[in-house]
Structures are given as structure tokens and as C-alpha cells.
Design a protein around this motif. Structure first.
Motif, PDB file in Angstrom:
ATOM      1  N   ASP A 155       0.681  -0.790  -0.019  1.00 39.81           N
ATOM      2  CA  ASP A 155      -0.062   0.133  -0.418  1.00 39.81           C
ATOM      3  C   ASP A 155       0.928   1.161  -0.382  1.00 39.81           C
ATOM      4  O   ASP A 155       1.358   0.932   1.072  1.00 39.81           O
ATOM      5  N   LYS A 156       1.252   1.272  -1.374  1.00 37.71           N
ATOM      6  CA  LYS A 156       2.133   2.515  -1.496  1.00 37.71           C
ATOM      7  C   LYS A 156       1.279   3.661  -2.382  1.00 37.71           C
ATOM      8  O   LYS A 156       0.978   3.977  -2.712  1.00 37.71           O
ATOM      9  N   VAL A 157       1.854   5.205  -1.520  1.00 39.87           N
ATOM     10  CA  VAL A 157       0.337   6.466  -2.377  1.00 39.87           C
ATOM     11  C   VAL A 157       1.731   7.734  -2.319  1.00 39.87           C
ATOM     12  O   VAL A 157       2.423   7.756  -1.195  1.00 39.87           O
ATOM     13  N   THR A 158       1.217   8.363  -2.982  1.00 40.79           N
ATOM     14  CA  THR A 158       2.374   9.862  -2.690  1.00 40.79           C
ATOM     15  C   THR A 158       1.140  11.268  -2.601  1.00 40.79           C
ATOM     16  O   THR A 158       0.182  11.155  -3.907  1.00 40.79           O
ATOM     17  N   LEU A 159       1.522  11.577  -1.798  1.00 37.23           N
ATOM     18  CA  LEU A 159       0.529  12.507  -1.230  1.00 37.23           C
ATOM     19  C   LEU A 159       0.687  13.833  -1.921  1.00 37.23           C
ATOM     20  O   LEU A 159       2.297  14.093  -1.927  1.00 37.23           O
ATOM     21  N   GLU A 215      -1.503  15.615 -13.160  1.00 39.29           N
ATOM     22  CA  GLU A 215      -1.079  14.988 -12.539  1.00 39.29           C
ATOM     23  C   GLU A 215      -0.983  13.786 -11.326  1.00 39.29           C
ATOM     24  O   GLU A 215      -0.840  12.560 -11.787  1.00 39.29           O
ATOM     25  N   ASN A 216      -1.804  14.264 -10.417  1.00 39.47           N
ATOM     26  CA  ASN A 216      -1.396  13.243  -9.424  1.00 39.47           C
ATOM     27  C   ASN A 216      -2.779  13.930  -8.664  1.00 39.47           C
ATOM     28  O   ASN A 216      -3.271  14.401  -7.798  1.00 39.47           O
ATOM     29  N   PRO A 217      -4.271  13.076  -8.752  1.00 37.31           N
ATOM     30  CA  PRO A 217      -5.044  13.094  -8.234  1.00 37.31           C
ATOM     31  C   PRO A 217      -5.525  13.037  -6.284  1.00 37.31           C
ATOM     32  O   PRO A 217      -5.886  13.794  -6.237  1.00 37.31           O
ATOM     33  N   ASN A 218      -4.383  12.815  -6.392  1.00 38.91           N
ATOM     34  CA  ASN A 218      -4.086  12.529  -4.351  1.00 38.91           C
ATOM     35  C   ASN A 218      -3.309  13.462  -4.204  1.00 38.91           C
ATOM     36  O   ASN A 218      -2.295  13.959  -3.732  1.00 38.91           O
ATOM     37  N   SER A 219      -4.503  14.508  -3.697  1.00 38.43           N
ATOM     38  CA  SER A 219      -3.791  16.363  -3.879  1.00 38.43           C
ATOM     39  C   SER A 219      -4.771  16.437  -2.585  1.00 38.43           C
ATOM     40  O   SER A 219      -5.683  17.036  -3.085  1.00 38.43           O
ATOM     41  N   ILE A 220      -4.493  17.552  -2.182  1.00 37.25           N
ATOM     42  CA  ILE A 220      -4.969  18.442  -1.527  1.00 37.25           C
ATOM     43  C   ILE A 220      -4.024  20.619  -1.523  1.00 37.25           C
ATOM     44  O   ILE A 220      -2.856  20.138  -2.229  1.00 37.25           O
ATOM     45  N   LEU A 221      -4.930  21.366  -1.193  1.00 33.21           N
ATOM     46  CA  LEU A 221      -4.654  22.436  -1.781  1.00 33.21           C
ATOM     47  C   LEU A 221      -4.370  23.616  -0.967  1.00 33.21           C
ATOM     48  O   LEU A 221      -5.689  23.429  -0.529  1.00 33.21           O
ATOM     49  N   LEU A 222      -3.781  24.178  -0.457  1.00 34.89           N
ATOM     50  CA  LEU A 222      -3.548  25.723   0.949  1.00 34.89           C
ATOM     51  C   LEU A 222      -2.753  26.663   0.251  1.00 34.89           C
ATOM     52  O   LEU A 222      -2.018  26.807  -0.610  1.00 34.89           O
TER      53      LEU A 222
END
Length: 788
Positions: free
Chosen positions: A182-186, A227-234
Motif C-alpha cells: 500500500d504505497k501512495v504519493t500524496l 498529474e496526481n489526483p491524490n492532492s490537497i491545496l493550501l
């Protein structure tokens, strides 16, 4: 089904691309044909069955575009590096040693004992750096050696040998159980110091400007999310002040209950997840800030501002996002991302008028050390700090304004978005300890500082792995992406359209005309029209206010500074108004900040002290040196250089500064201010004067030094300095602003070489007969000038 080596399809592809033409046909029929580095990489990637990209990310300059996707994937998988960063050498013959090493890098196995190689007669010829890799492939039965028990590592690998190597590699992979990892790029996206630059528009020049604007940043945000939907915006603060649009929304068409501030509307439409507060969020008071915040569709966080009455956090100290992500295998997970933020303690001084008695501000480091364990206890898997504080120095002094560097070293912090200083990271701060500009980390923590005004987007990628039920950050990188060349996002433009158009109507309102140009290019080295108009307008306003009062007879001194004078290495940050009509937009250019008029009664001795503090922006000149010396302290802020009109005086820069650029005493006995006169006579040290300044200067900057504890000598008017200038020009109709040159430097010692930097275009505005001489162009749009 795995492909055999050199199938007809592969050969046809090689011939069609032109790559490897010399060897392909021969290799298909002749297993003894030598193999090149490029051919080997293509076959390896095809055997591995991984999807390739477009090849645009590689730095090698010698890789043809048809081969580039395979080389790109091999680099991504860490199977190859290159001869150097520019050279891959795709046509170079590949040795058996390197063929086995590259293949072995795709194995997932524990390191085999080096003794595995003992069965090969020539194993002693293998260099130490490659022995482990060869031991691994030997243990995996990929390296078998020749009949005579040798490896022959330096020999060129042949097509037949390549086929055997890759077939054995595939057999090994098929028989080795693969864990479902289980690997993820946040991805953490960040903006900072937008300062109401929402549209791609410069309100001072009154035209479109694609070097600024959140509408431009939005294009990068959407691309990064794709490019990477595993995203947060701050967002990292300083959002609601800084342009005429900010003034319009706060002062000219004040935000009403239920109305959405244009900055918040832009963040809402882009789907921001959280934001912190910058120091300029407090410029309009806490009530206005509350009205701004209550329409946000995201959380505001701050961990170090407290309610003065209760001692409780004034704002939400942190938030935890339950972020759904998809791992490498397509499985969905929830990751809890903790977000917190801090602001400099100095806001208590900068906005004392709005904050005194209402809030207290904790030391940012101490506040985070208390908050981070709370976030961990609340279940945060990842912790991101929004640091509205510059990166600062690798040497920590408690109470300092910029502590971003120290925050990166705090236990539990996984990523930092910093700002406030309007600089860039990666890029600036490369000389600090434990900074990896290539990777975008400070003290091993991924960090970004995305410039200002929407000019850059910060991108942090965190590699996470689920280990024993907990998410672990294995690695991370930080980068910033420029908005250069992008097209403004229509969604953002639509969201701020009403405020944008209202601001344009506002700034175009005529107020009068000027017979002379007004610029601030030389405002730090001589008296200028840009300061003269400020001090004249302030004096006129206060004279009317004190008429008929006990203060009417007091002599008035007016303080003005070159607010726009290349601050933070920005060569476009200067006032430059041509002779002709004047509009509101020009007033914002002359007086950059939303300050209000304030006065403080001081003695003649305190007037001199005020000037000593102001002179802290200058470096100390060595009178014995013939080397080039910059007269201006590069770290000083131009808005701290007050000129006091109503008196005459000289500044001796060969004398050490009594105060540093922050207004702190560094040399009690120093004396830079000379020959101070009022009405042509030496100033009376006991005489009382009324100094006109602004709420910032008397509220928390060095002017506050002269305010009595009971504030009996202080008057703060509910009237903007900028409005006073507007009134002055309207009343005059036409103005002819000529500097009265009430201050100057004492004569420089003979043979000294005194220079300063200002915008290079200033060479076209050198006053006739002045002591300024153009030397030549400098970096970043600046020029070098000499003072004679």
C-alpha cells in the motif's frame, strides 16, 4: 505471455525509429550481435511490461525522442542513471557487468551474501561497488556464468546473452511472490502571499499582467491535480491585502454580512482545503477578518494567536483532513492530513491599533511544539505546517520574525509551506545548513516558498507507505512551478469579476494632475517628489485637524518613506508616474499601504532619535577604503526610511549606526544625524513638535518608542494617509511637486567609491545636475549607480 528477444514487431519498431539500425536485423538472426545501452533498456522495459510516458522529463541530451519514453521509465524505476546528467550514450556497447547490474535493480529481494560470487573464478575482478548487485543476480539464478566458471564481466553482452538474462529475470519475478504494498504519493499544493492579486492584472499600471495573479496559478493547480489526483491545496496567508482590490473590498465597498470576499471566492472556486493567516490579514481589524473568514468553504488554522481575555486559541489551531487517496494498486484509502499554521509575533506591533488588548501571540516554535502532539493524538498520519514566516537563518534567536528553518526541524513535521519574505524555495536560502535545493528539502523536510502575488505554485510530493496499519512518510520532495506562459483560468476570473471591475472603476477616478514626474527610484539616497507629496499632503490634513485646538501652534513635522523602492529584490516595485493626469490608481502607487493618519508629540531630542532610527537602513561606509561600498543595507526595508519634512539635517554614513534596520539599539554612543535645524537654527532639544506619520509607524514600528504609556501624546485619525493625498491634489487641482532637499548625506571622504542599486530604468530619470552616476546593469532588472 512474455515476448521472445528481438521479435519481428520489435525489430520493425527499431527500424522505423532509426534507432539501432546497425544491429537489429543482425541481432534477430545472429545471437552473437553486440547490444547497446539503448537496445538493452528498451528490451528490459518491454519485458517488465510497465507503461511508459512521453519521455519529456529526461535531462539526457543524446537520447532520440523514440527511445526517450523507455529511458525515462528506466530512470523513474531507478534501473539506470547515465554517464552524467546530460549524457546517456544510447549507442555505447553494454558490458556484461552492467547488463546484470541493471537487471538486478528490478529485483525485490534481501541482499545475498557476497560469498555467492566465490564460485566464479574471476569474481575478484569485480569492483567493490558492484559486488553486491552481482551477488544478488547470482543468488537469483540470473547470473550463471560460462562453462569455465567465469563471469567475463568486461565483455560486451550479446543479443543471445541479453535474451537469457531477461528470460531468467522474468522467471524469477514470476516465481517470487509479490506483496500487495500500500504505497501512495500524496501531493501538497501551496500558494502564499497572493496579496489580492487574483486576476492577471496590475492595478497600478492599469493593464493586464501575466507575471502575477491567482488566475494564472490556477492553471498550474489544475495541471498538478491531473498529474496526481491524490492532492490537497493550501494557502499560506497574506491573502486579503496588497492591491487596490484589497483596499476596495475593505474600505471603499466594505464587505457586508453574507458577502463573500473576492479572495475567499477565488479559493472556494478552486477547492482549497485549508488556509492560515498572514500578518496582513490583521490590517483591517478582527471584525473585518471575521467577516472575511466566515464565508470560506475551507478551514482557517492558526496555532499561536490567543484571545487576550480568555487565553484560548483565537482561531482553530489545526484541522485534520480525511483525504481519500488511491494507491499504486488502485485501492482506495483514507489518510488523515493534519494542517496547522503560525504568524509572526510581531503582528502585535505592526497592527497594535487593531490588536492591543484583544489578542496575544505565542512564540511560533513553542506553539507548534504544543500543537503537533495534539494533532498526532487526534490521529494525524501526516502533518503539514503553514508557516507565514520567512525561512530566516540556520541560527535561531528566540523571538525572531522568520523561523521557517527551525520549523522544518521540529519532530513530527512532514512538510512545510512557508512565505512572508516573498522569496523562493527551492532557489533562495541554498547556503543554509542542511538545505537540499535539488530535492527541495530543509533539514530533510520537504519545503516550499512560492514567491508572491501568485507567481509560483508550490508542489510537495510525499511518498507514503502503510506499515503495520500506520502511514509512514518514506521520502518527499519540494518544487515550485512558474506561471510563465500559462493562460489565466476563466473560473477564477469569473469568481472575482464584480470586485475586479469595481476596482478598475475606482482606480480610474480622476483627482487632478501633476506638472512634474513622480518616481521613487532614488528615494533612499536623496529627497524625491514621491516622498514630498506624501509629507505635504499629511501636513495639510493635520493642520486642518488641529486648527482651533491647543495643538494649533505646535510646529508640524511630516514623516514619509519611499514605500515602493525595490523591496524584496523586485525591480518593478517602484513608483513611476508621468507628468499629466492623476487618478486613484496613482495614489495607491504613491502610498502603497492602507494606513491611517496618526500624530505623536515629541521633543526636539526625540526628533533626532527618530532620525537615528530611520538611518539604520544604511550600511556603514569605511572612509579609508577605495573598494566599492553599497551605501544601503541589503536587508533593510525601504518603508522604514522616514524622511522628516519641516526640518533640515544631514546623515553621516561613515559613523556606525545607532540602531539596526529593525530599530534595535546596537551602538548607544553612535551619532549619524548631524546639523539638525528648524527654521534655519539648531533644533531646540526641549521644544515640542507634532510628527505626522501613520498607524503602523506609531503602533508598533520605531515610532511607538515615543508614544507615552497612557498614549496622551498620540492621536490616531480614522482617515487614510492615501485619502489625505487625494484631498490635497483635488484641492490644488494641479500640483508641481519639487523636492526641497531638506536632507542630504554629509560629504563622502575623498577616494571612497560609494554605490547603490535601484531599477536599471532609473538611468533614464537621473536628475539633472545631481551627484548620481550610472555604472551599469546589475542582476534581476536592477542597475548599479554611484554617488559622487
Amino acid at each position: 505471455m512474455r515476448k521472445s528477444i528481438m521479435t519481428g514487431t520489435l525489430a520493425a519498431a527499431f527500424l522505423a525509429t532509426g534507432f539501432g539500425q546497425v544491429h537489429i536485423a543482425e541481432a534477430a538472426e545472429n545471437p552473437q550481435a553486440p547490444v547497446t545501452r539503448g537496445e538493452y533498456v528498451v528490451e528490459l522495459i518491454k519485458h517488465l511490461g510497465v507503461e511508459v510516458g512521453d519521455g519529456t522529463s529526461i535531462t539526457f541530451k543524446d537520447v532520440p525522442k523514440e527511445l526517450a519514453p523507455y529511458v525515462e521509465k528506466a530512470v523513474e524505476l531507478k534501473l539506470i542513471s547515465g554517464i552524467n546528467k546530460d549524457t546517456f550514450a544510447p549507442d555505447q556497447k553494454l558490458t556484461r557487468l552492467h547488463a546484470f547490474v541493471i537487471a538486478g535493480r528490478s529485483l525485490q529481494m534481501e541482499n545475498a551474501p557476497l560469498s555467492t560470487l566465490d564460485k566464479f573464478k574471476d569474481s575478484k575482478n569485480i569492483d567493490a561497488m558492484h559486488k553486491q548487485a552481482l551477488a544478488n543476480v547470482a543468488a537469483a539464478n540470473i547470473l550463471k556464468g560460462f562453462m569455465d566458471g567465469t563471469i567475463r564481466s568486461t565483455k560486451i553482452v550479446t543479443a543471445g546473452q541479453m535474451a537469457n538474462i531477461l528470460d531468467r529475470l522474468m522467471d524469477n519475478m514470476q516465481t517470487t511472490p509479490v506483496e500487495d504494498e500500500d504505497k501512495v504519493t500524496l501531493r501538497v499544493l501551496g500558494t502564499s502571499d497572493i496579496h489580492t492579486n487574483l486576476a492577471n492584472y496590475n492595478y497600478y499600471s492599469d493593464k493586464e499582467d501575466n507575471t502575477i495573479g491567482l488566475a494564472n496559478t490556477a492553471a498550474l493547480i489544475k495541471k498538478a491535480r491531473t498529474e496526481n489526483p491524490n492532492s490537497i491545496l493550501l494557502d499560506n496567508g497574506d491573502l486579503i491585502q496588497g492591491t487596490p482590490l484589497g483596499s476596495y473590498a475593505a474600505l471603499k465597498k466594505p464587505l457586508q454580512k453574507g458577502e463573500v470576499h473576492p479572495s475567499v471566492a477565488a479559493l472556494n472556486i478552486l477547492g482549497y482545503d485549508a488556509a492560515t493567516l498572514g500578518n496582513h490579514e490583521f490590517n483591517y481589524g478582527l471584525d473585518f477578518l471575521g467577516e472575511v473568514m466566515d464565508d470560506a468553504e475551507f478551514d482557517w488554522v492558526n496555532a499561536n494567536v490567543r484571545n487576550a481575555a480568555t487565553g484560548e486559541n483565537y482561531f482553530k489551531p489545526y484541522t485534520i483532513l480525511s483525504q481519500e487517496v488511491v494507491d499504486e494498486d488502485g485501492e482506495k484509502h483514507k489518510i488523515k492530513v493534519g494542517i496547522t499554521g503560525i504568524v509572526p509575533q510581531q503582528i502585535l506591533g505592526w497592527d497594535a491599533i487593531h490588536l492591543t488588548g484583544k489578542v496575544t501571540v505565542d512564540d511560533p516554535i513553542e506553539a507548534l511544539e504544543a500543537t503537533i502532539p495534539q494533532m498526532e493524538e487526534a490521529g494525524a498520519d501526516v502533518i503539514v505546517v503553514l508557516s507565514h514566516s520567512g525561512i530566516g537563518s540556520d541560527t535561531y534567536v528566540k523571538g525572531t520574525e522568520n523561523v521557517g528553518y527551525q520549523i522544518t526541524a521540529l519532530e513530527g513535521v512532514d512538510a512545510v509551506i512557508t512565505g512572508h519574505s516573498h522569496l523562493k524555495f527551492p532557489g533562495d536560502y541554498a547556503d543554509l545548513e542542511n538545505v537540499d535545493s535539488g530535492k527541495g528539502t530543509i533539514n530533510g523536510t520537504p519545503t516550499i516558498m512560492p514567491g508572491s502575488y501568485g507567481s509560483y505554485l508550490g508542489v510537495i510530493d510525499l511518498d507514503l507507505e502503510l506499515v503495520d496499519g500506520e502511514w509512514v512518510v518514506n521520502d518527499g520532495t519540494g518544487e515550485i512551478r512558474s506561471i510563465e506562459g500559462v493562460k489565466a483560468d476563466q473560473e477564477v476570473l469569473d469568481a472575482v469579476k464584480e470586485a475586479h471591475e469595481g476596482t478598475i472603476d475606482y482606480i480610474r477616478q480622476p483627482v487632478g494632475e501633476t506638472a512634474t514626474p513622480i518616481n521613487s527610484y532614488f528615494g533612499l539616497v536623496q529627497d524625491t517628489a514621491a516622498i514630498e507629496i506624501i509629507t505635504a499632503a499629511q501636513t495639510a490634513y493635520v493642520k486642518k485637524q488641529v486648527a482651533g485646538t491647543k495643538d494649533e501652534s505646535l510646529p508640524i513635522l511630516s514623516a514619509g518613506a519611499p514605500f515602493k523602492a525595490g523591496s524584496r529584490e523586485n525591480a518593478a516595485d517602484y513608483t513611476n508616474i508621468s507628468a499629466g493626469p492623476l487618478a486613484i490608481k496613482n495614489m495607491a502607487d504613491i502610498y502603497h499601504f492602507d494606513n491611517t493618519v496618526s500624530t505623536v508629540k515629541v521633543t526636539g531630542a526625540e526628533v533626532i532619535e527618530w532620525l537615528e532610527m530611520s538611518a539604520g537602513v544604511f550600511a556603514t561606509i569605511d572612509p579609508a577604503s577605495t573598494e566599492e561600498q553599497n551605501i544601503i543595507d541589503a536587508e533593510a526595508r525601504s518603508y522604514n526610511f522616514d524622511v522628516l519634512d519641516g526640518i533640515t539635517y544631514e546623515i553621516d554614513v561613515t559613523s556606525p549606526a545607532k540602531y539596526d534596520r529593525r530599530g534595535t539599539v546596537v551602538n548607544e554612543k553612535a551619532n549619524r544625524i548631524k546639523n539638525v535645524q528648524y527654521n534655519g537654527k539648531p533644533i531646540d532639544l526641549t521644544q515640542e513638535f507634532l510628527v505626522v506619520a501613520n498607524n503602523y509607524r506609531v503602533g508598533g514600528s520605531y515610532g511607538a518608542t515615543f508614544v507615552k504609556e497612557d498614549k496622551s501624546n498620540l492621536t490616531v485619525y480614522a482617515y487614510e494617509n492615501r485619502e489625505a493625498i487625494v484631498d490635497y491634489i483635488i484641492e490644488k487641482g494641479s500640483i508641481n511637486v519639487t523636492p526641497d532637499n531638506n536632507w542630504k548625506f554629509t560629504a563622502f571622504p575623498a577616494n571612497t567609491n560609494i554605490m547603490f542599486r535601484t531599477a536599471d530604468v532609473a538611468k533614464n530619470y537621473i536628475p539633472e545636475g545631481s551627484n548620481i552616476e550610472y555604472i551599469g546593469e546589475d542582476k534581476n532588472g536592477f542597475g548599479k549607480f554611484r554617488l559622487k
